[in-house]
Design a protein around this motif. Structure first.
Motif, PDB file in Angstrom:
ATOM      1  N   ARG A   1      -1.854   2.602   8.149  1.00  0.00           N
ATOM      2  CA  ARG A   1      -2.719   3.714   7.742  1.00  0.00           C
ATOM      3  C   ARG A   1      -3.049   3.626   6.254  1.00  0.00           C
ATOM      4  NH1 ARG A   1      -1.438   7.782   5.103  1.00  0.00           N
ATOM      5  NH2 ARG A   1       0.793   7.618   5.548  1.00  0.00           N
ATOM      6  N   GLU A   2      -2.014   3.438   5.421  1.00  0.00           N
ATOM      7  CA  GLU A   2      -2.232   3.399   3.976  1.00  0.00           C
ATOM      8  C   GLU A   2      -3.102   2.204   3.564  1.00  0.00           C
ATOM      9  OE1 GLU A   2      -1.522   5.343   1.482  1.00  0.00           O
ATOM     10  OE2 GLU A   2      -0.063   6.779   2.241  1.00  0.00           O
ATOM     11  N   ALA A   3      -2.888   1.045   4.195  1.00  0.00           N
ATOM     12  CA  ALA A   3      -3.709  -0.127   3.878  1.00  0.00           C
ATOM     13  C   ALA A   3      -5.170   0.140   4.214  1.00  0.00           C
ATOM     14  CB  ALA A   3      -3.199  -1.355   4.626  1.00  0.00           C
ATOM     15  N   GLY A   4      -5.404   0.844   5.308  1.00  0.00           N
ATOM     16  CA  GLY A   4      -6.768   1.209   5.666  1.00  0.00           C
ATOM     17  C   GLY A   4      -7.385   2.183   4.692  1.00  0.00           C
ATOM     18  N   GLU A   5      -6.591   3.173   4.258  1.00  0.00           N
ATOM     19  CA  GLU A   5      -7.114   4.192   3.345  1.00  0.00           C
ATOM     20  C   GLU A   5      -7.360   3.634   1.947  1.00  0.00           C
ATOM     21  OE1 GLU A   5      -4.909   8.026   5.478  1.00  0.00           O
ATOM     22  OE2 GLU A   5      -4.243   7.351   3.496  1.00  0.00           O
ATOM     23  N   GLU A   6      -6.419   2.828   1.436  1.00  0.00           N
ATOM     24  CA  GLU A   6      -6.507   2.346   0.059  1.00  0.00           C
ATOM     25  C   GLU A   6      -7.430   1.142  -0.096  1.00  0.00           C
ATOM     26  OE1 GLU A   6      -2.027   3.501  -1.504  1.00  0.00           O
ATOM     27  OE2 GLU A   6      -2.453   1.462  -0.852  1.00  0.00           O
ATOM     28  N   ALA A   7      -7.347   0.214   0.874  1.00  0.00           N
ATOM     29  CA  ALA A   7      -8.052  -1.061   0.736  1.00  0.00           C
ATOM     30  C   ALA A   7      -9.056  -1.318   1.844  1.00  0.00           C
ATOM     31  CB  ALA A   7      -7.036  -2.209   0.706  1.00  0.00           C
ATOM     32  N   GLN A   8      -9.206  -0.356   2.771  1.00  0.00           N
ATOM     33  CA  GLN A   8     -10.082  -0.531   3.924  1.00  0.00           C
ATOM     34  C   GLN A   8      -9.661  -1.789   4.699  1.00  0.00           C
ATOM     35  OE1 GLN A   8     -11.625  -0.096   0.545  1.00  0.00           O
ATOM     36  NE2 GLN A   8     -10.802   1.915   1.102  1.00  0.00           N
ATOM     37  N   ALA A   9      -8.343  -2.003   4.759  1.00  0.00           N
ATOM     38  CA  ALA A   9      -7.775  -3.214   5.352  1.00  0.00           C
ATOM     39  C   ALA A   9      -7.382  -2.994   6.806  1.00  0.00           C
ATOM     40  CB  ALA A   9      -6.546  -3.659   4.558  1.00  0.00           C
ATOM     41  N   VAL A  10      -7.599  -4.033   7.590  1.00  0.00           N
ATOM     42  CA  VAL A  10      -7.111  -4.095   8.972  1.00  0.00           C
ATOM     43  C   VAL A  10      -6.007  -5.143   8.991  1.00  0.00           C
ATOM     44  CG1 VAL A  10      -7.697  -4.604  11.375  1.00  0.00           C
ATOM     45  CG2 VAL A  10      -9.379  -3.480   9.875  1.00  0.00           C
ATOM     46  N   ILE A  11      -4.822  -4.774   9.472  1.00  0.00           N
ATOM     47  CA  ILE A  11      -3.693  -5.692   9.439  1.00  0.00           C
ATOM     48  C   ILE A  11      -3.148  -5.936  10.838  1.00  0.00           C
ATOM     49  CG2 ILE A  11      -3.105  -4.944   7.100  1.00  0.00           C
ATOM     50  CD1 ILE A  11      -0.690  -3.440   8.286  1.00  0.00           C
ATOM     51  N   GLY A  12      -2.388  -7.032  10.954  1.00  0.00           N
ATOM     52  CA  GLY A  12      -1.695  -7.337  12.192  1.00  0.00           C
ATOM     53  C   GLY A  12      -0.358  -6.621  12.236  1.00  0.00           C
ATOM     54  N   PRO A  13       0.459  -6.907  13.273  1.00  0.00           N
ATOM     55  CA  PRO A  13       1.774  -6.277  13.380  1.00  0.00           C
ATOM     56  C   PRO A  13       2.609  -6.542  12.125  1.00  0.00           C
ATOM     57  CG  PRO A  13       1.228  -7.426  15.416  1.00  0.00           C
ATOM     58  CD  PRO A  13       0.186  -7.806  14.412  1.00  0.00           C
ATOM     59  N   ALA A  14       3.302  -5.503  11.653  1.00  0.00           N
ATOM     60  CA  ALA A  14       4.097  -5.612  10.434  1.00  0.00           C
ATOM     61  C   ALA A  14       5.520  -6.061  10.754  1.00  0.00           C
ATOM     62  CB  ALA A  14       4.119  -4.277   9.702  1.00  0.00           C
ATOM     63  N   HIS A  15       6.058  -6.920   9.907  1.00  0.00           N
ATOM     64  CA  HIS A  15       7.414  -7.446  10.046  1.00  0.00           C
ATOM     65  C   HIS A  15       8.289  -6.860   8.932  1.00  0.00           C
ATOM     66  CE1 HIS A  15       6.051 -10.494  12.962  1.00  0.00           C
ATOM     67  NE2 HIS A  15       4.947 -10.492  12.231  1.00  0.00           N
ATOM     68  N   TYR A  16       9.402  -6.279   9.326  1.00  0.00           N
ATOM     69  CA  TYR A  16      10.309  -5.628   8.387  1.00  0.00           C
ATOM     70  C   TYR A  16      11.008  -6.663   7.514  1.00  0.00           C
ATOM     71  CZ  TYR A  16      14.270  -2.760   6.829  1.00  0.00           C
ATOM     72  OH  TYR A  16      15.218  -2.110   6.079  1.00  0.00           O
ATOM     73  N   LEU A  17      11.052  -6.396   6.195  1.00  0.00           N
ATOM     74  CA  LEU A  17      11.704  -7.306   5.254  1.00  0.00           C
ATOM     75  C   LEU A  17      13.007  -6.748   4.692  1.00  0.00           C
ATOM     76  CD1 LEU A  17       8.576  -8.314   3.123  1.00  0.00           C
ATOM     77  CD2 LEU A  17       9.616  -9.617   5.014  1.00  0.00           C
ATOM     78  N   GLY A  18      13.076  -5.460   4.534  1.00  0.00           N
ATOM     79  CA  GLY A  18      14.221  -4.826   3.900  1.00  0.00           C
ATOM     80  C   GLY A  18      13.762  -3.543   3.234  1.00  0.00           C
ATOM     81  N   TYR A  19      14.642  -3.001   2.381  1.00  0.00           N
ATOM     82  CA  TYR A  19      14.271  -1.761   1.713  1.00  0.00           C
ATOM     83  C   TYR A  19      14.841  -1.711   0.298  1.00  0.00           C
ATOM     84  CZ  TYR A  19      18.990   0.154   2.477  1.00  0.00           C
ATOM     85  OH  TYR A  19      20.347   0.365   2.461  1.00  0.00           O
ATOM     86  N   LEU A  20      14.219  -0.881  -0.514  1.00  0.00           N
ATOM     87  CA  LEU A  20      14.713  -0.568  -1.845  1.00  0.00           C
ATOM     88  C   LEU A  20      15.447   0.763  -1.764  1.00  0.00           C
ATOM     89  CD1 LEU A  20      11.489  -1.532  -3.744  1.00  0.00           C
ATOM     90  CD2 LEU A  20      13.684  -2.655  -4.071  1.00  0.00           C
ATOM     91  N   TYR A  21      16.640   0.811  -2.357  1.00  0.00           N
ATOM     92  CA  TYR A  21      17.423   2.035  -2.347  1.00  0.00           C
ATOM     93  C   TYR A  21      17.109   2.843  -3.598  1.00  0.00           C
ATOM     94  CZ  TYR A  21      21.422   5.153  -2.767  1.00  0.00           C
ATOM     95  OH  TYR A  21      22.227   6.263  -2.924  1.00  0.00           O
ATOM     96  N   ASP A  22      16.425   3.968  -3.410  1.00  0.00           N
ATOM     97  CA  ASP A  22      16.064   4.864  -4.510  1.00  0.00           C
ATOM     98  C   ASP A  22      17.151   5.924  -4.614  1.00  0.00           C
ATOM     99  OD1 ASP A  22      15.003   6.712  -6.244  1.00  0.00           O
ATOM    100  OD2 ASP A  22      13.066   6.889  -5.235  1.00  0.00           O
ATOM    101  N   ARG A  23      18.076   5.692  -5.501  1.00  0.00           N
ATOM    102  CA  ARG A  23      19.247   6.575  -5.597  1.00  0.00           C
ATOM    103  C   ARG A  23      18.912   7.932  -6.217  1.00  0.00           C
ATOM    104  NH1 ARG A  23      19.975   2.716  -9.482  1.00  0.00           N
ATOM    105  NH2 ARG A  23      21.410   1.435  -8.280  1.00  0.00           N
ATOM    106  N   VAL A  24      17.866   7.987  -7.040  1.00  0.00           N
ATOM    107  CA  VAL A  24      17.517   9.263  -7.676  1.00  0.00           C
ATOM    108  C   VAL A  24      16.472  10.040  -6.880  1.00  0.00           C
ATOM    109  CG1 VAL A  24      18.105   8.429  -9.970  1.00  0.00           C
ATOM    110  CG2 VAL A  24      15.760   8.251  -9.184  1.00  0.00           C
ATOM    111  N   GLY A  25      15.906   9.411  -5.863  1.00  0.00           N
ATOM    112  CA  GLY A  25      15.013  10.113  -4.949  1.00  0.00           C
ATOM    113  C   GLY A  25      13.733  10.619  -5.568  1.00  0.00           C
ATOM    114  N   SER A  26      13.110   9.779  -6.408  1.00  0.00           N
ATOM    115  CA  SER A  26      11.863  10.214  -7.035  1.00  0.00           C
ATOM    116  C   SER A  26      10.743  10.408  -6.021  1.00  0.00           C
ATOM    117  CB  SER A  26      11.437   9.218  -8.118  1.00  0.00           C
ATOM    118  OG  SER A  26      11.362   7.910  -7.607  1.00  0.00           O
ATOM    119  N   ALA A  27      10.892   9.819  -4.839  1.00  0.00           N
ATOM    120  CA  ALA A  27       9.900  10.017  -3.772  1.00  0.00           C
ATOM    121  C   ALA A  27      10.384  11.025  -2.738  1.00  0.00           C
ATOM    122  CB  ALA A  27       9.606   8.679  -3.086  1.00  0.00           C
ATOM    123  N   ASN A  28      11.511  11.697  -3.038  1.00  0.00           N
ATOM    124  CA  ASN A  28      12.114  12.570  -2.034  1.00  0.00           C
ATOM    125  C   ASN A  28      12.705  13.824  -2.674  1.00  0.00           C
ATOM    126  OD1 ASN A  28      12.953  13.309   0.580  1.00  0.00           O
ATOM    127  ND2 ASN A  28      14.965  12.358   0.302  1.00  0.00           N
ATOM    128  N   GLY A  29      12.012  14.390  -3.634  1.00  0.00           N
ATOM    129  CA  GLY A  29      12.457  15.647  -4.216  1.00  0.00           C
ATOM    130  C   GLY A  29      13.833  15.602  -4.851  1.00  0.00           C
TER     131      GLY A  29
END
Length: 199
Positions: A85-113
């Motif tokens: 959804r975001e790739a379509g909204e930001e870049a008007q991009a159409v993508i194939g199936p996404a493959h999980y790579l891992g995650y970043l641990y945001d300990r201070v939660g700047s994206a989560n209040g």
């Protein structure tokens, strides 16, 4: 070693690039997000057949990003759906199936209040981009550049953590998407009218 190819217009754009400070979030490659740790964002390394990836440049402030963003209710908790959804909204991009790579641990939660959270990274094939349009969330018209993954890390300003992400993304793209391990080094701005990528 061959020189990197780019136009005078791209040279001018890259001269205005501004890197965000590195947040220092620990990178957890290949690890599943622990139960109870909310996933708040999903960002993608989107590959074209020659191994380059899509980066977005905000022409207002020069900040470079990968396509992606926050999970919304319509994503039903699925980082792959959020990325598409975001790739379509930001870049008007159409993508194939996404493959999980891992995650970043945001300990201070700047994206989560202010509460800890995960920021997921994924890899996918970039199949097409449509005519440029403003991002509905911000109104921005991003400039869309194809660059080699190593250069993307430099433009993003992500340092060693970003380089490790790029290695994981390239390894997955080679195995799952059939792209070459050594990407084309040319820097290319996608036209406002859009592009299709044949696999």
């Amino acid at each position: 070693m061959s020189s990197i190819e780019y136009s005078a217009e791209i040279s001018e754009l890259l001269g205005r690039v501004r890197r965000r400070p590195n947040a220092g979030w620990p990178w957890r490659p290949g690890e599943a997000v622990p139960a109870g740790l909310p996933v708040k964002q999903s960002w993608g390394w989107l590959f074209v057949p020659d191994g380059r990836v899509l980066t977005l440049v905000n022409p207002r402030d020069g900040v470079v990003s990968l396509p992606g963003g926050s999970l919304e209710p319509e994503d039903d908790g699925d980082p792959a759906a959020a990325l598409a959804r975001e790739a379509g909204e930001e870049a008007q991009a159409v993508i194939g199936p996404a493959h999980y790579l891992g995650y970043l641990y945001d300990r201070v939660g700047s994206a989560n209040g202010g509460h800890e959270c995960a920021r997921v990274r994924m890899a996918a094939a970039l199949r097409a981009v449509g005519p440029t349009a403003p991002d509905p969330a911000s109104g921005r018209h991003y400039r869309r550049l194809l660059v080699a993954p190593g250069l993307a890390v430099e433009l993003l300003g992500w340092g060693e953590t970003g380089l490790r992400q790029a290695h994981a993304a390239v390894a997955t793209a080679v195995a799952e998407l059939g792209v070459p391990a050594a990407a084309n080094e040319a820097i290319e701005e996608l036209p406002p009218s859009g592009s299709f990528f044949v696999r």
